[in-house]
Design a protein around this motif. Sequence first.
Motif, PDB file in Angstrom:
ATOM      1  N   GLU A  18      -4.723   6.013  31.546  1.00  0.00           N
ATOM      2  CA  GLU A  18      -3.311   6.359  31.477  1.00  0.00           C
ATOM      3  C   GLU A  18      -3.131   7.817  31.070  1.00  0.00           C
ATOM      4  O   GLU A  18      -2.306   8.543  31.639  1.00  0.00           O
TER       5      GLU A  18
ATOM      6  N   ARG B  30      -1.269  10.571  33.435  1.00  0.00           N
ATOM      7  CA  ARG B  30      -0.053  11.201  32.921  1.00  0.00           C
ATOM      8  C   ARG B  30      -0.237  12.705  32.704  1.00  0.00           C
ATOM      9  O   ARG B  30       0.707  13.469  32.873  1.00  0.00           O
TER      10      ARG B  30
ATOM     11  N   GLN C 211      -8.342   1.693  29.507  1.00  0.00           N
ATOM     12  CA  GLN C 211      -6.946   1.732  29.950  1.00  0.00           C
ATOM     13  C   GLN C 211      -6.211   2.920  29.341  1.00  0.00           C
ATOM     14  O   GLN C 211      -5.451   3.612  30.024  1.00  0.00           O
ATOM     15  N   ARG C 212      -6.433   3.172  28.068  1.00  0.00           N
ATOM     16  CA  ARG C 212      -5.778   4.321  27.412  1.00  0.00           C
ATOM     17  C   ARG C 212      -6.265   5.635  28.023  1.00  0.00           C
ATOM     18  O   ARG C 212      -5.480   6.539  28.280  1.00  0.00           O
TER      19      ARG C 212
ATOM     20  N   ILE D 228       1.019   7.923  24.150  1.00  0.00           N
ATOM     21  CA  ILE D 228       0.070   6.992  24.757  1.00  0.00           C
ATOM     22  C   ILE D 228      -0.903   6.406  23.730  1.00  0.00           C
ATOM     23  O   ILE D 228      -1.165   5.206  23.737  1.00  0.00           O
TER      24      ILE D 228
END
Length: 143
Positions: A14, A18, A10-11, A89
Amino acid sequence: MKTSIPTRGQRERELSQRIQALYSNQLGHRPTKVTCQLFDDSLAIVMEDSITPAEQLLVDQGQEQLAEQVRSGLDDAIEPKLKALIEEILEVKVVDLMGDATLETGRSGIIVVLSNTPEVRNPDAIPKAKSKASNGRNGNSLD
C-alpha cells in the motif's frame, strides 16, 4: 469495530502504490517502481526512475548542479505530504525522514525513522533491531 490488521507485505504494498500516486499527482512524474521495506521502527524506500523529465533535461544540458537544486527543492516540498501518507498507512508517527537521489541512475532512497514498530498481523516478519543490551547501548563497549 476495528477491521483486520494488515500484514507487513500489505502495508509495504500500500505504501509503494500510494507513494507512486503521490509523486505522480504532485510532480507529474510517476516513479516506475517503489519498494518499501519495514525494519522494526524504520522504513526504507527505494524509487526507480524518480527523476522528472525537467530534471533530466537539465542533466542532459550539462546543468547537473541546477538539477540537484531542483531535486532538493522538490524533495523539501513533497516531504510533509510524504510524512502524512506514511503516518496514515502505518498508523505511527514519523520521527525523521532523510533522503537523496542520484541523477545518473534516476534512483531515490528515503530512510524513515518511526516512533515505534507499526502493528501488523505477522509481526515476526519484520526484521528486528538488535536488543540494546547486545549492541553496546547499555554502556558496554563493543570490543
